[in-house]
Design a protein around this motif. Structure first.
Motif, mmCIF file in Angstrom:
data_model
loop_
_atom_site.group_PDB
_atom_site.id
_atom_site.type_symbol
_atom_site.label_atom_id
_atom_site.label_comp_id
_atom_site.label_asym_id
_atom_site.label_seq_id
_atom_site.Cartn_x
_atom_site.Cartn_y
_atom_site.Cartn_z
ATOM 1 N N VAL A 160 0.812 -1.063 0.019
ATOM 2 C CA VAL A 160 0.128 0.066 0.215
ATOM 3 C C VAL A 160 1.006 1.212 -0.116
ATOM 4 N N ALA A 161 0.594 2.166 -0.924
ATOM 5 C CA ALA A 161 1.699 3.373 -1.245
ATOM 6 C C ALA A 161 0.661 4.466 -1.638
ATOM 7 N N TYR A 162 0.563 5.466 -0.587
ATOM 8 C CA TYR A 162 -0.257 6.537 -0.626
ATOM 9 C C TYR A 162 0.981 7.753 -1.068
ATOM 10 N N GLY A 163 0.422 8.747 -1.755
ATOM 11 C CA GLY A 163 1.049 9.874 -2.117
ATOM 12 C C GLY A 163 2.481 9.364 -2.929
ATOM 13 N N VAL A 164 2.500 8.664 -3.874
ATOM 14 C CA VAL A 164 3.597 8.210 -4.534
ATOM 15 C C VAL A 164 3.792 9.476 -5.899
#
Length: 154
Positions: free
Chosen positions: A134-138
């Protein structure tokens, strides 16, 4: 916000051809890279879509499908795909339901003006429907390659 090892929220959303795409379509068959981006044919979104397209065959070697999501219409997606020769499906989340379920519809502050927008984010979902990354703000630069490296380790 979602976290690693949670079950991925199910979805059913139309792609650029107005065909329904369901997460369950891939259960037991393919990993899914679900990436959310703000708007078709904008600089960062174009970089990201082109990079995922360049690596589409590599993702396929690892039983992985790449799907982009924005709130743009099916027609907008068709134009974006045709303009750049994209080889990935783009989902038209015009209702915002998919963005909400993945926690990417967020308030942002741009030059002192608050507004709601899609936070560029990417989710890797394994064949069992579990969120493994899970990667937010990439950021778009080199992001597709980073995601591919994570997929290779599945």
């Amino acid at each position: 916000m979602l976290e690693n090892q949670q079950k991925a929220p199910l979805f059913s959303s139309p792609n650029q051809l107005n065909e329904l795409v369901n997460l369950s379509d891939y259960a037991g068959k393919k990993n899914v890279v679900l990436y959310f981006y703000p708007k078709d044919d904008t600089p960062g979104c174009t970089i990201e879509a082109n990079d995922f397209t360049k690596l589409a065959e590599e993702f396929d070697k690892y039983d992985t499908v790449v799907i982009g999501v924005s709130k743009d219409s099916c027609q907008s997606h068709v134009e974006f795909i045709n303009k750049f020769g994209l080889k990935i499906d783009l989902l038209a989340d015009t209702s915002g339901e998919l963005c909400e379920s993945y926690g990417v519809w967020q308030e942002r502050d741009k030059n002192g003006v608050k507004s709601m927008a899609i936070l560029r984010s990417t989710f890797i979902i394994d064949k069992e429907g579990t969120l493994v990354d899970v990667a937010y703000g990439v950021t778009p630069d080199n992001h597709a390659q980073e995601v591919l490296e994570k997929v290779k380790s599945l």
